[in-house]
Enzyme design. Structure first.
Site, PDB file in Angstrom:
ATOM      1  NE  ARG A  44      -2.666  -1.180   3.592  1.00  0.00           N
ATOM      2  CZ  ARG A  44      -2.699  -2.362   4.212  1.00  0.00           C
ATOM      3  NH1 ARG A  44      -3.127  -3.423   3.557  1.00  0.00           N
ATOM      4  NH2 ARG A  44      -2.328  -2.478   5.472  1.00  0.00           N
ATOM      5  CE  LYS A 134     -13.188  11.701   2.056  1.00  0.00           C
ATOM      6  NZ  LYS A 134     -13.171  10.587   1.104  1.00  0.00           N
ATOM      7  CE  LYS A 217     -13.965  13.550  -2.953  1.00  0.00           C
ATOM      8  NZ  LYS A 217     -12.663  12.953  -2.700  1.00  0.00           N
TER       9      LYS A 217
HETATM   10  C1  5MM Z   1     -10.635   7.080  -2.101  1.00  0.00           C
HETATM   11  O1  5MM Z   1     -11.876   6.546  -1.707  1.00  0.00           O
HETATM   12  C2  5MM Z   1     -12.534   7.169  -0.592  1.00  0.00           C
HETATM   13  C3  5MM Z   1     -13.332   6.181   0.188  1.00  0.00           C
HETATM   14  O2  5MM Z   1     -12.588   5.271   0.807  1.00  0.00           O
HETATM   15  P1  5MM Z   1     -13.344   4.302   1.861  1.00  0.00           P
HETATM   16  O3  5MM Z   1     -14.665   3.921   1.232  1.00  0.00           O
HETATM   17  O4  5MM Z   1     -12.412   3.182   1.958  1.00  0.00           O
HETATM   18  O5  5MM Z   1     -13.488   5.088   3.106  1.00  0.00           O
HETATM   19  C4  5MM Z   1     -13.632   8.109  -1.058  1.00  0.00           C
HETATM   20  O6  5MM Z   1     -14.173   8.852   0.014  1.00  0.00           O
HETATM   21  C5  5MM Z   1     -13.145   9.051  -2.066  1.00  0.00           C
HETATM   22  O7  5MM Z   1     -12.347  10.029  -1.454  1.00  0.00           O
HETATM   23  C6  5MM Z   1     -14.285   9.743  -2.766  1.00  0.00           C
HETATM   24  O8  5MM Z   1     -15.449   8.968  -2.847  1.00  0.00           O
HETATM   25  C7  5MM Z   1     -13.849  10.051  -4.154  1.00  0.00           C
HETATM   26  O9  5MM Z   1     -13.349   8.885  -4.750  1.00  0.00           O
HETATM   27  P2  5MM Z   1     -13.821   8.544  -6.204  1.00  0.00           P
HETATM   28  O10 5MM Z   1     -13.150   7.215  -6.489  1.00  0.00           O
HETATM   29  O11 5MM Z   1     -15.316   8.437  -6.166  1.00  0.00           O
HETATM   30  O12 5MM Z   1     -13.327   9.673  -7.056  1.00  0.00           O
END
Ligand code: 5MM
Length: 335
Positions: A44, A134, A217
């Site tokens: 990771r 976030k 966001k």
């Molecule tokens: C990177 O993925 C984040 C969520 O991780 P977990 O579900 O493991 O907590 C997620 O919050 C992400 O930051 C946002 O949804 C944006 O990611 P995408 O892939 O939708 O651009």
């Protein structure tokens, strides 16, 4: 200009966007196993360190959202991960929610948890170098959902989170994600997203949040991924702009979209059209997870020693999205 407003603008200046590398270990394990790489702390770290040291970081990535494991890891050169990010001119951030759990009172829906002990965790993350955070609320669209209860409860949690984050001198990213899963229409997505965002701002204002010191966001306005409705990218862009214009207070400095399961090219193309049609004063940029990392992860999984090649793939996506965040992308630049 307030310090928080300054940070928010720095993250999103000149077409820069955010790399959402905050997958929890469970999600990261799914991502790695989908390309047959074992999900160890070392793997990771290696994948993430490779992206954070790529040359596009300085020009394209204004902020990186980290996960608790990563913010505490050291790089192969024994530097701290937040230092690696700041040294290339980007800003380290941290996901502070502890995940979406079953919502008591409406058990088919989710409420995001993580408020207990948050003030103390924030102080620790600040010391580790984080300057923004976030928290993601999730909402599904069905005939009955999202319910008033989930809209209210998640907005309340997002506002309490934001108040604690600003108290600790960091910028909260407020992420209410109306999911793309389902057979709903774009009109359903528009209406539910408006309702969700309006309720979030009602709660943020009640909790005395400095709106100039947050980043929103949101999802784009799309038809559900099982819907027969086919929208053009222009329609997606116009609906998204219209929805945000009518639901977001003008004070906020910027909007950074999530990709939400769109393909890399779709996410770039939609962002580009949003900027080409942008008739608001908001900066419209990206905070993508999958849409920035997918191709790089696939490439890396074929030869985990090929770090330079992996960075090349990531640099390309970061550059395409930074052009899109300025309305300067076109399809021929992809080749
Ligand atoms: C990177 O993925 C984040 C969520 O991780 P977990 O579900 O493991 O907590 C997620 O919050 C992400 O930051 C946002 O949804 C944006 O990611 P995408 O892939 O939708 O651009």
């Amino acid at each position: 200009m307030s310090e928080l407003n300054n940070i928010a603008l720095k993250i999103l200046e000149n077409g820069k966007g955010i790399l959402a590398a905050d997958e929890s270990t469970g999600t990261m394990t799914k991502r790695l196993e989908s390309v047959n790489v074992p999900s160890t702390p070392e793997n990771r770290l290696l994948f993430r360190e490779t992206l954070f040291s790529a040359s596009s970081m300085t020009e394209c990535i204004g902020g990186v959202i980290l996960y608790d494991e990563t913010i505490k890891q050291n790089t192969s050169k024994k530097n701290k991960i937040p230092e690696l990010i700041s040294n290339v001119g980007s800003i380290p951030g941290i996901k502070v929610d502890t995940g979406a759990k079953v919502l008591a009172g409406s058990p088919e829906e989710k409420i995001t948890e993580g408020l207990d002990g948050l003030r103390e965790r924030l102080k620790e993350y600040y010391k580790l170098g984080a300057r923004f955070t976030k928290w993601r609320g999730v909402y599904s669209i069905t005939k009955d959902y999202p319910s008033k209860l989930s809209i209210q409860a998640n907005a309340h949690a997002l506002a309490r989170y934001s108040a604690l984050v600003q108290e600790c001198n960091m910028v909260p990213i407020v992420e209410p994600e109306v999911l793309m899963d389902g057979d709903h229409t774009a009109k359903d997505c528009y209406e539910k997203t408006s309702e969700v965002i309006k309720k979030c701002f009602e709660e943020l204002i009640l909790h005395q949040i400095d709106l100039k010191g947050i980043i929103l966001k949101p999802n784009m306005i799309l038809a559900g991924n099982k819907s027969k409705e086919k929208l053009s990218n222009d329609e997606v862009a116009k609906l998204t702009l219209d929805c945000l214009k009518n639901s977001v207070p003008s004070e906020i400095p910027g909007i950074a979209f999530l990709s939400g399961g769109q393909s890399e090219i779709e996410a770039t193309k939609n962002l580009d059209l949003i900027n080409k049609h942008n008739n608001t004063n908001f900066i419209m940029s990206y905070s993508y997870g999958r849409a920035l990392q997918q191709s790089a992860l696939k490439f890396w999984s074929k030869d985990t020693n090929n770090l330079v090649g992996t960075q090349k793939v990531f640099n390309h996506r970061a550059k395409m999205n930074t052009l899109a965040a300025q309305g300067k992308w076109s399809k021929d630049l992809e080749n």
